[in-house]
Design a protein around this motif. Structure first.
Motif, PDB file in Angstrom:
ATOM      1  N   ILE A   5       0.863  -1.183   0.000  1.00  0.00           N
ATOM      2  CA  ILE A   5       0.000   0.000   0.000  1.00  0.00           C
ATOM      3  C   ILE A   5       0.900   1.234   0.000  1.00  0.00           C
ATOM      4  O   ILE A   5       1.786   1.365   0.826  1.00  0.00           O
ATOM      5  N   ASN A   6       0.680   2.141  -0.948  1.00  0.00           N
ATOM      6  CA  ASN A   6       1.491   3.344  -1.051  1.00  0.00           C
ATOM      7  C   ASN A   6       0.780   4.592  -0.557  1.00  0.00           C
ATOM      8  O   ASN A   6       1.418   5.587  -0.284  1.00  0.00           O
ATOM      9  N   LYS A   8      -3.418   6.715  -0.057  1.00  0.00           N
ATOM     10  CA  LYS A   8      -4.873   6.735  -0.093  1.00  0.00           C
ATOM     11  C   LYS A   8      -5.329   7.737  -1.131  1.00  0.00           C
ATOM     12  O   LYS A   8      -4.616   8.672  -1.460  1.00  0.00           O
ATOM     13  N   CYS A  13     -10.370   9.582   0.355  1.00  0.00           N
ATOM     14  CA  CYS A  13      -9.522   9.362   1.539  1.00  0.00           C
ATOM     15  C   CYS A  13      -9.657   7.983   2.152  1.00  0.00           C
ATOM     16  O   CYS A  13      -9.077   7.708   3.185  1.00  0.00           O
ATOM     17  N   SER A  15      -9.951   4.860   0.086  1.00  0.00           N
ATOM     18  CA  SER A  15      -9.454   3.790  -0.766  1.00  0.00           C
ATOM     19  C   SER A  15      -7.938   3.742  -0.693  1.00  0.00           C
ATOM     20  O   SER A  15      -7.253   4.710  -0.995  1.00  0.00           O
ATOM     21  N   GLU A  16      -7.404   2.601  -0.258  1.00  0.00           N
ATOM     22  CA  GLU A  16      -5.962   2.432  -0.213  1.00  0.00           C
ATOM     23  C   GLU A  16      -5.460   2.108  -1.612  1.00  0.00           C
ATOM     24  O   GLU A  16      -6.050   1.309  -2.328  1.00  0.00           O
ATOM     25  N   GLU A  18      -2.346   0.933  -4.264  1.00  0.00           N
ATOM     26  CA  GLU A  18      -1.119   0.168  -4.411  1.00  0.00           C
ATOM     27  C   GLU A  18      -0.296   0.758  -5.546  1.00  0.00           C
ATOM     28  O   GLU A  18      -0.762   1.640  -6.269  1.00  0.00           O
ATOM     29  N   CYS A  28      -9.329   5.810  -9.077  1.00  0.00           N
ATOM     30  CA  CYS A  28      -9.624   5.181  -7.785  1.00  0.00           C
ATOM     31  C   CYS A  28     -10.775   4.188  -7.959  1.00  0.00           C
ATOM     32  O   CYS A  28     -11.776   4.492  -8.610  1.00  0.00           O
ATOM     33  N   ASN A  40      -2.269  13.785  -4.885  1.00  0.00           N
ATOM     34  CA  ASN A  40      -1.848  12.492  -4.350  1.00  0.00           C
ATOM     35  C   ASN A  40      -0.327  12.389  -4.246  1.00  0.00           C
ATOM     36  O   ASN A  40       0.199  11.331  -3.966  1.00  0.00           O
ATOM     37  N   ALA A  76       0.639   8.915   1.450  1.00  0.00           N
ATOM     38  CA  ALA A  76      -0.532   8.513   2.224  1.00  0.00           C
ATOM     39  C   ALA A  76      -1.135   9.705   2.945  1.00  0.00           C
ATOM     40  O   ALA A  76      -2.251   9.650   3.447  1.00  0.00           O
TER      41      ALA A  76
END
Length: 100
Positions: A5-6, A8, A13, A15-16, A18, A28, A40, A76
């Motif tokens: 995970i890099n 959100k 805010c 949704s995680e 990658e 997203c 982001n 993040a």
């Protein structure tokens, strides 16, 4: 094997994201907004000139639109979230407490 995970999503805010979620035309999975955007990025700084901490980055006018910036690094930390939206959410939460 899963990608780490890099960050959100800047919009929802929640949704995680990658590594594979930061392509030029990737959106997203939760809200459908573009993910490779200034909002982001690690270097996004709403209070700085050009709203970027990277001094040699090309100027990007729309910080919420996908771009080709070579300095893009996922983050993040959600920066510059609309304060009016936050205030509205807090007000709604307080009103919900007192509903019967």
């Amino acid at each position: 094997m899963n990608d780490p995970i890099n960050g959100k999503c800047w919009q929802c805010c929640g949704s995680e994201l990658e590594t594979v979620d930061y392509g030029r035309e990737t959106t997203c999975r939760s809200c459908g907004k573009p993910t490779r955007v200034c909002r982001n990025c690690r270097w996004y700084a709403p209070n700085r000139p050009n709203q970027c901490e990277e001094p040699v980055a090309d100027r990007v006018m729309d910080k919420e639109k996908a771009n080709f910036c070579g300095y893009f690094e996922p983050t993040a930390e959600i920066k510059g979230k609309d304060t009016q939206t936050s205030q509205d959410a807090l007000r709604q939460a307080a009103e919900d407490l007192f509903k019967s």
